[in-house]
Design a protein around this motif. Structure first.
Motif, PDB file in Angstrom:
ATOM      1  N   UNK A  15       0.856  -1.191   0.000  1.00  0.00           N
ATOM      2  CA  UNK A  15       0.000   0.000   0.000  1.00  0.00           C
ATOM      3  C   UNK A  15       0.887   1.234   0.000  1.00  0.00           C
ATOM      4  N   UNK A  16       0.724   2.065  -1.027  1.00  0.00           N
ATOM      5  CA  UNK A  16       1.565   3.245  -1.192  1.00  0.00           C
ATOM      6  C   UNK A  16       2.822   2.970  -1.992  1.00  0.00           C
ATOM      7  N   UNK A  17       3.021   1.737  -2.436  1.00  0.00           N
ATOM      8  CA  UNK A  17       4.189   1.391  -3.249  1.00  0.00           C
ATOM      9  C   UNK A  17       4.070   1.949  -4.653  1.00  0.00           C
ATOM     10  N   UNK A  18       5.228   2.177  -5.271  1.00  0.00           N
ATOM     11  CA  UNK A  18       5.259   2.759  -6.612  1.00  0.00           C
ATOM     12  C   UNK A  18       6.208   1.965  -7.492  1.00  0.00           C
ATOM     13  N   UNK A  19       5.748   1.673  -8.692  1.00  0.00           N
ATOM     14  CA  UNK A  19       6.539   0.962  -9.696  1.00  0.00           C
ATOM     15  C   UNK A  19       6.652   1.872 -10.917  1.00  0.00           C
TER      16      UNK A  19
ATOM     17  N   UNK B 209       6.795   1.947   0.251  1.00  0.00           N
ATOM     18  CA  UNK B 209       6.457   3.192   0.939  1.00  0.00           C
ATOM     19  C   UNK B 209       7.535   3.609   1.946  1.00  0.00           C
ATOM     20  N   UNK B 210       8.126   2.638   2.595  1.00  0.00           N
ATOM     21  CA  UNK B 210       9.164   2.941   3.589  1.00  0.00           C
ATOM     22  C   UNK B 210      10.364   3.624   2.923  1.00  0.00           C
ATOM     23  N   UNK B 211      10.803   3.099   1.782  1.00  0.00           N
ATOM     24  CA  UNK B 211      11.929   3.731   1.077  1.00  0.00           C
ATOM     25  C   UNK B 211      11.542   5.104   0.552  1.00  0.00           C
ATOM     26  N   UNK B 212      10.330   5.238   0.016  1.00  0.00           N
ATOM     27  CA  UNK B 212       9.871   6.522  -0.501  1.00  0.00           C
ATOM     28  C   UNK B 212       9.828   7.564   0.613  1.00  0.00           C
ATOM     29  N   UNK B 213       9.416   7.174   1.805  1.00  0.00           N
ATOM     30  CA  UNK B 213       9.342   8.100   2.929  1.00  0.00           C
ATOM     31  C   UNK B 213      10.724   8.623   3.292  1.00  0.00           C
ATOM     32  N   UNK B 214      11.751   7.828   3.084  1.00  0.00           N
ATOM     33  CA  UNK B 214      13.115   8.253   3.379  1.00  0.00           C
ATOM     34  C   UNK B 214      13.672   9.222   2.336  1.00  0.00           C
ATOM     35  N   UNK B 215      13.074   9.225   1.146  1.00  0.00           N
ATOM     36  CA  UNK B 215      13.529  10.109   0.065  1.00  0.00           C
ATOM     37  C   UNK B 215      13.009  11.526   0.211  1.00  0.00           C
TER      38      UNK B 215
END
Length: 166
Positions: free
Chosen positions: A134-138, A159-165
């Motif tokens: 949920x919230x993942x992006x490809x 989502x966890x990696x995106x939040x760190x960006x």
């Protein structure tokens, strides 16, 4: 063409009183906050969609609205019934070919539909799917969606990696 597949953020649990209809489940407060973080990360990655198309389900619509606001997307959102959870990868690909001639396309939807779409576009087989969180992006890139292997997987972020960006 760049194609960004984005799964909706966290929503009310299935069967929650008042939200028995799956299509009417909204994002939770946590889901909205998480999607804002993800949207700012995508902005930092310079995502500039020419078109955002969403499932008509409330949680996907709300996800697309947050994304559009953060990215300063100035057009009206588009909605497509093929992006619902039971949507067909072949139908979505056909509609992209017929309706969406753009450089950057964002599709906001659900599992298992989006995961099957990745398999169909990259391997020519919707059974070779992935599971977007949920919230993942490809991010996929494609020159011609009429060939067997239609697209190349550029990146896949949780989502966890995106939040760190952000």
């Amino acid at each position: 063409m760049k194609i960004y597949l984005i799964r909706h953020s966290n929503a009310m649990d299935p069967g929650t009183p008042g939200y028995e209809d799956d299509s009417a489940r909204p994002l939770t407060e946590k889901g909205r906050d998480k999607m804002k973080e993800i949207a700012f990360a995508l902005k930092a990655l310079e995502l500039k969609p020419d078109l955002i198309v969403s499932s008509p389900y409330i949680r996907a619509r709300e996800t697309a609205e947050i994304l559009a606001k953060v990215l300063k997307y100035r057009q009206e959102l588009s909605f497509n019934d093929a992006l619902v959870p039971s949507g067909s990868a072949d139908q979505i690909i056909g509609e992209i070919n017929e309706k969406y001639s753009v450089d950057e396309l964002v599709l906001v939807g659900h599992e298992p539909c989006l995961g099957s779409l990745v398999g169909a576009l990259t391997a020519g087989d919707s059974n070779l799917s992935i599971d977007l969180k949920k919230g993942g992006v490809c991010c996929l890139s494609a020159d011609d969606l009429r060939t067997e292997r239609k697209a190349v997987l550029e990146w896949l972020l949780t989502p966890k990696l995106l939040s760190r960006l952000e």
